[in-house]
Write an enzyme that holds these catalytic residues in place. Structure first.
Site, PDB file in Angstrom:
ATOM      1  N   LYS A   1     -56.781  -7.784  33.183  1.00 32.06           N
ATOM      2  CA  LYS A   1     -55.399  -7.701  33.675  1.00 32.06           C
ATOM      3  C   LYS A   1     -55.244  -8.187  35.116  1.00 32.06           C
ATOM      4  O   LYS A   1     -54.209  -8.714  35.500  1.00 32.06           O
ATOM      5  CB  LYS A   1     -54.887  -6.265  33.565  1.00 32.06           C
ATOM      6  CG  LYS A   1     -54.739  -5.775  32.138  1.00 32.06           C
ATOM      7  CD  LYS A   1     -53.559  -6.406  31.435  1.00 32.06           C
ATOM      8  CE  LYS A   1     -53.319  -5.807  30.068  1.00 32.06           C
ATOM      9  NZ  LYS A   1     -52.244  -6.509  29.331  1.00 32.06           N
TER      10      LYS A   1
ATOM     11  N   GLU B   1     -44.885  -2.408  34.050  1.00 29.90           N
ATOM     12  CA  GLU B   1     -45.011  -1.477  32.929  1.00 29.90           C
ATOM     13  C   GLU B   1     -46.481  -1.418  32.559  1.00 29.90           C
ATOM     14  O   GLU B   1     -47.213  -2.364  32.804  1.00 29.90           O
ATOM     15  CB  GLU B   1     -44.192  -1.964  31.738  1.00 29.90           C
ATOM     16  CG  GLU B   1     -44.900  -2.957  30.795  1.00 29.90           C
ATOM     17  CD  GLU B   1     -45.319  -4.275  31.444  1.00 29.90           C
ATOM     18  OE1 GLU B   1     -44.672  -4.680  32.429  1.00 29.90           O
ATOM     19  OE2 GLU B   1     -46.298  -4.886  30.988  1.00 29.90           O
TER      20      GLU B   1
ATOM     21  N   SER C   1     -62.458  -7.551  26.789  1.00 24.57           N
ATOM     22  CA  SER C   1     -61.339  -7.552  27.735  1.00 24.57           C
ATOM     23  C   SER C   1     -61.324  -6.394  28.723  1.00 24.57           C
ATOM     24  O   SER C   1     -60.766  -6.507  29.802  1.00 24.57           O
ATOM     25  CB  SER C   1     -60.017  -7.605  26.976  1.00 24.57           C
ATOM     26  OG  SER C   1     -59.935  -6.525  26.074  1.00 24.57           O
TER      27      SER C   1
END
Lengths: 257, 393
Positions: free
Chosen positions: B89, B111, B377
């Protein structure tokens, strides 16, 4: 002539448009609320099609959407409820809704049904302009539906011109940068925005919405536009104890003064 | 097949910018400037330098020996779990904070589902000294407590989204409402390849550093830039978009996306959008969407807080529709088992989101020389409580 156009031909001041969510407070209130609104002196009715994710709306309308959906309201049912409404209600009817339920219903079938039951205009806040021009406009025109766009204090002058060019009925002037029901009262900044728009001499009439909740704010809006739209405050009024028809009448009288 | 966004933000039939007028000026500003900013030398210099020294890139492409033995193929793991903050991210939040600064924005909203995007956003806001508010579903705050605390330590305000299913979709609604109410000085850092144009493309491009590195690293490991398979989990789909990006046009590379099937796709408790969804509009774009016949958005379910989103990014809807990517779905059970298996075979506890990608290996058949790259991830620290409960350790 479309009923919205007729209205503005006849009346250019203090036009009162009232929003409510279909299926709220109870599933079958839709037509009786419309009758009470007309009897109480509202000039226009804006019926909200409930949606699970109404991002432009604040807590009050969001909650009424949720309750309406829990009550079992659907777009299909709303259009069924509106069958025969033109025998009972004469003032213009606008449907307001997010695009997804309408896409799922089928846009052509939706427009056709709107014409059949006597809907005059549409407010679809998340419909992009170019989609409207390319896909929706011919259908709306074919079925006599006016399309009402929104403008906000941040909308650029060139875009306001573009919106004015492509709107009919009226322009929905969002009074401040906000979701519905977020703010009450009208500030100096807003007044400056109102007079800026007034000076643009748009071809369409304007109605101010968001933050209009009582006589004081209604009067202020009417000094700056052809009228105003009340949503959250009306939803709160019909959420109160007591008979809905009485609550509606009391509220509308208190606003119009 | 070219996977390319057009000037209106469409990938084939999906994408666009379905936004209320209140957001139009923000989106117009971003749309008109992001390309120029992203390509400017000064932006690239700062972005690349932060990716290297702050995030810790390039992340390793690790040959997983025991996993390879088990599945009878050469399995490589792209170690995004080793990025600073523990997931891919941060590649995107670094890019977007630099974008926000160049747009003159003073405040950040975001968010988050699993909290990884929230932590990554809180981190870059701390780094740049910018105010940060993160919306998170109340349910997700409960199941991802360590990340809520990390965000708070970093100085961000975490606001609970109490509407709907109180998960990622609702956090996104609340963030959009906040943006509508604060349009001029605030930038919204969206965490996945969802939302109105240009977000899906912008986020994918920030994440494309993943596939860019895979190509280089695989060349030195295997003498080829192209694996047979690239596998990634998909909620909104940002890690998958990043891992697929530089392979879109290499049709001999099979792209495999894995969605969350929750308690099973027939159970009513799933988040597998390509199985259960149909075209619709949510959060600003037209994509595949889980919804009722009447067009109301269905509440998704998954044990992983990052995958329980009722849609997927428009690029993934396009990859699915055209058959360019294969889509699988893995249940909670399958994902948890795959997560434990990776922990035991390779000494890596993955995020539960990521574990879904590993669960797909069981469905696939490989030839011995097949090269499989799995995008690892995120790491599982935040999920320990869920692992402990599930495994009764």
């Amino acid at each position: 002539m479309n009923r919205i156009e007729q209205l503005f031909n006849r009346k250019s001041e203090r036009v009162l448009n009232v929003y409510f969510t279909a299926g709220y407070p109870t599933l079958n209130d839709t037509v009786s609320i419309m009758q009470s609104l007309e009897a109480s002196g509202a000039d226009l009715i804006e019926i909200g099609i409930p949606f699970s994710d109404p991002i432009a709306d604040g807590p009050t309308i969001q909650e009424s959407n949720g309750i309406a959906l829990d009550n079992g309201m659907t777009l299909k049912l709303l259009l069924e409820q509106l069958e025969g409404v033109r025998e009972k209600v004469n003032i213009p009817i606008i449907l307001m809704g997010y695009i997804n339920p309408i896409v799922q219903y089928g846009i052509e079938a939706f427009c056709q049904k709107c014409e059949e039951v006597g809907v005059d205009g549409l407010i679809l806040p998340d419909l992009p302009m170019f989609e409207y021009l390319e896909v929706y406009k011919p259908l709306f025109e074919k079925h006599g539906l006016l399309n009402i766009f929104l403008i906000t204090p941040q909308t650029s002058e060139s875009r306001i011109r573009e919106i004015d060019e492509n709107s009919n009925g009226f322009i929905y002037m969002v009074s401040s940068a906000s979701t519905t029901g977020a703010k009450t009262g009208i500030s100096q900044d807003q007044e400056a925005y109102f007079s800026r728009i007034k000076e643009m001499n748009l071809k369409n009439p304007t109605l101010i919405g968001f933050g209009i909740s009582n006589k004081e704010t209604f009067d202020k809006a009417c000094e700056n536009a052809n009228g105003a739209i009340i949503g959250s405050a009306f939803i709160k009024a019909i959420s109160q104890e007591g008979e809905v028809a009485n609550n509606i009448n009391e509220f509308i009288q208190s606003v119009k003064g | 097949m070219k996977v390319k966004v057009d000037e209106r933000g469409y990938y084939g039939n999906f994408g666009g910018a379905y936004i209320p007028e209140m957001l139009y000026p923000n989106m117009e500003e971003l749309r008109d400037n992001y390309e120029r900013i992203m390509q400017s030398e000064d932006f690239q210099e700062e972005f690349q330098s932060l990716l290297k020294d702050f995030v810790g890139r390039p992340t390793p492409l690790y040959f997983a020996k025991r996993l390879s033995q088990k599945y009878g193929a050469k399995v490589y793991l792209k170690r995004e779990d080793l990025c600073h903050t523990g997931a891919h991210k941060v590649n995107n939040t670094i890019g977007q904070i630099l974008m926000a600064q160049r747009l003159g924005k003073k405040k950040i909203i975001a968010e988050t589902g699993a909290g990884q995007h929230g932590v990554a956003t809180a981190t870059v806001c701390a780094l740049m000294g910018v105010e940060c508010i993160v919306y998170m579903g109340a349910v997700d705050m409960e199941r991802q407590k360590p990340n809520v605390e990390r965000m708070r330590i970093l100085g961000a305000e975490v606001r609970a989204a109490e509407s709907g299913s109180k998960t990622l979709k609702d956090a996104t609604n609340e963030a959009m409402r906040h943006w509508i109410n604060n349009p001029t000085d605030t930038h919204y850092i969206i965490g996945s390849v969802v939302g109105p144009h240009p977000y899906p493309e912008m986020v994918a491009r920030f994440q494309s550093v993943i596939s860019e590195e895979i190509r280089k690293q695989l060349l030195s490991h295997e003498g080829t830039e192209k694996p047979n398979y690239v596998v990634a989990c998909v909620g909104g789909g940002s890690n998958a978009a990043g891992a697929f990006f530089h392979y879109y046009d290499d049709e001999d590379v099979q792209l495999v996306a894995v969605e969350a099937a929750g308690l099973g796709n027939d159970s009513g408790e799933s988040a597998a959008t390509t199985v259960l969804g149909k075209p619709g509009v949510l959060h600003g774009s037209k994509t595949l969407l889980m919804q009722t016949e009447d067009g109301q958005v269905v509440e998704p379910y998954s044990i992983s807080a990052g995958l329980d989103y009722p849609g997927i990014g428009p690029v993934h809807a396009h990859l699915f529709e055209t058959g360019r990517a294969q889509f699988y779905s893995a249940t909670d059970e399958e994902a948890m088992q795959a997560g434990i298996e990776l922990s035991r075979l390779e000494g890596i506890i993955p995020a539960i989101e990521t574990a879904h990608a590993f669960a797909a290996l069981d469905r696939m058949t490989f030839k011995p020389n097949d090269i499989v790259v799995i995008n690892l991830s995120g790491r599982g620290d935040k999920d320990l409580e869920t692992y402990i409960k599930w495994g009764k350790y």
